[in-house]
Design a protein around this motif. Sequence first.
Motif, short mmCIF file in Angstrom:
data_model
loop_
_atom_site.label_atom_id
_atom_site.label_comp_id
_atom_site.label_asym_id
_atom_site.label_seq_id
_atom_site.Cartn_x
_atom_site.Cartn_y
_atom_site.Cartn_z
N HIS A 156 52.22 52.86 47.75
CA HIS A 156 53.63 52.18 47.76
C HIS A 156 54.34 52.74 47.06
N ASN A 157 54.20 54.11 46.31
CA ASN A 157 54.71 54.95 45.52
C ASN A 157 55.20 54.10 43.90
N TRP A 158 54.57 53.82 43.69
CA TRP A 158 54.06 53.37 41.94
C TRP A 158 53.40 54.88 41.54
N ARG A 159 54.77 54.85 40.19
CA ARG A 159 53.80 56.18 39.73
C ARG A 159 53.00 55.81 38.45
N GLN A 160 52.17 56.85 37.79
CA GLN A 160 51.30 56.35 36.34
C GLN A 160 52.15 56.94 35.33
N ALA A 161 51.71 56.30 34.49
CA ALA A 161 52.29 56.86 32.72
C ALA A 161 51.06 56.66 31.54
N ASP A 162 51.86 56.65 30.70
CA ASP A 162 50.63 56.71 29.36
C ASP A 162 51.61 57.09 28.21
N PRO A 163 51.93 56.27 28.32
CA PRO A 163 53.07 56.48 26.98
C PRO A 163 52.26 55.69 25.46
N GLN A 164 51.88 56.59 24.93
CA GLN A 164 50.65 56.24 23.53
C GLN A 164 49.46 56.21 23.74
N ASN A 165 48.93 57.04 25.33
CA ASN A 165 47.63 57.09 26.18
C ASN A 165 47.07 55.10 26.35
N SER A 166 48.73 54.79 26.64
CA SER A 166 48.55 53.29 26.76
C SER A 166 48.81 53.21 27.97
N PRO A 167 47.96 53.08 29.23
CA PRO A 167 48.38 53.08 30.61
C PRO A 167 48.93 52.14 31.26
N ARG A 168 49.86 52.51 31.92
CA ARG A 168 50.89 51.14 32.57
C ARG A 168 50.82 52.60 34.30
N VAL A 169 51.61 51.05 34.80
CA VAL A 169 52.00 51.15 36.50
C VAL A 169 53.16 51.02 36.44
N VAL A 170 54.57 52.45 37.36
CA VAL A 170 55.96 51.53 37.37
C VAL A 170 56.22 51.71 38.63
N SER A 171 56.89 50.66 39.29
CA SER A 171 57.76 51.38 40.00
C SER A 171 58.86 51.95 40.52
N PRO A 172 59.03 52.08 41.78
CA PRO A 172 59.38 53.29 42.28
C PRO A 172 60.53 53.40 41.88
N ASP A 173 61.40 51.93 41.36
CA ASP A 173 62.58 52.79 40.94
C ASP A 173 62.77 52.18 39.55
N GLY A 174 61.49 52.63 38.91
CA GLY A 174 61.57 52.94 36.79
C GLY A 174 62.12 51.57 36.68
N GLN A 175 62.29 49.91 37.45
CA GLN A 175 62.88 48.74 36.33
C GLN A 175 61.57 48.21 36.24
N THR A 176 60.10 48.57 36.45
CA THR A 176 58.95 47.24 36.37
C THR A 176 58.48 48.04 35.63
N SER A 177 57.50 48.26 34.75
CA SER A 177 55.98 48.35 34.58
C SER A 177 55.06 47.35 34.22
N ILE A 178 53.72 47.77 34.69
CA ILE A 178 52.24 46.42 34.32
C ILE A 178 51.95 48.17 33.29
N MET A 179 51.33 46.79 32.46
CA MET A 179 49.80 47.10 31.68
C MET A 179 48.76 46.08 31.95
N VAL A 180 47.89 46.74 31.77
CA VAL A 180 46.54 45.62 32.13
C VAL A 180 45.38 44.96 30.75
N ILE A 181 45.67 43.51 30.78
CA ILE A 181 45.46 43.37 29.37
C ILE A 181 44.15 42.20 29.88
N GLY A 182 43.08 42.72 29.13
CA GLY A 182 41.96 41.20 29.40
C GLY A 182 42.29 40.19 28.15
N GLY A 183 42.46 39.08 28.64
CA GLY A 183 42.84 37.73 28.09
C GLY A 183 41.59 36.88 28.76
N ASN A 184 42.47 35.32 26.94
CA ASN A 184 40.89 34.55 26.78
C ASN A 184 41.36 33.45 27.77
N ALA A 185 40.34 32.64 27.47
CA ALA A 185 39.57 31.64 27.91
C ALA A 185 41.20 30.40 28.60
#
Length: 218
Positions: free
Chosen positions: A73-102
Amino acid sequence: MTSEPLSLEPSISSADAPYTLELLGLDSDVLMNAVVRGVREAQNITNFHPVTARGFVQWSETVAALRAQLSEHNWRQADPQNSPRVVSPDGQTSIMVIGGNANTAVSEDVTPGTARRRGPSTAEAVQCNGQQMLDLIFELPALRQTRKPLIWVLLYHWSKDEPVVRAELSLPAEILDGNITQWTHRIFLPPADLSDLVISRRPAGPQDDVDFRIEELP
């Protein structure tokens, strides 16, 4: 896309999530498919693997699955400081994945946190969100080009003692001592049934990724 403010409640139920996610160019199935992929791939870990392997594999496979699906869907990946992200086509939304607690995706009355203390890349991501406003603003095109993306977190939690994996897409607002303690918005995702999962034997160990930086030696 409208230039009017998009008003979001602090917590959005899984029933209302599809509409909200659509406004962000996302789909709950895509997000949960990535989380489930991570859990299932982690079951290949054996007693011969390092004790941190299961958590790392679950996290990294979730990242990979999320990026692969959203790339269609034309999202692109980015890795600032080796922290993997995925960024929306318009560049206004970024997502990072993190494990959460209970507390992840349990109730709007229970604030979740990260499963493990986070490193500087996560701290910078939360600080980048700054003093988050209560509304997400879809700005005029001329202004949107200068605004940094809001960094959302795909927060997931799975325990071998539960038949489901839970997740939420949430906007972090504050981090203290490596733990995210406040969220501006939380979008609950429908839990995924994992009752058919065959749980492999493996050593106990950390269940989340570790922030690290790769530097070239002189």
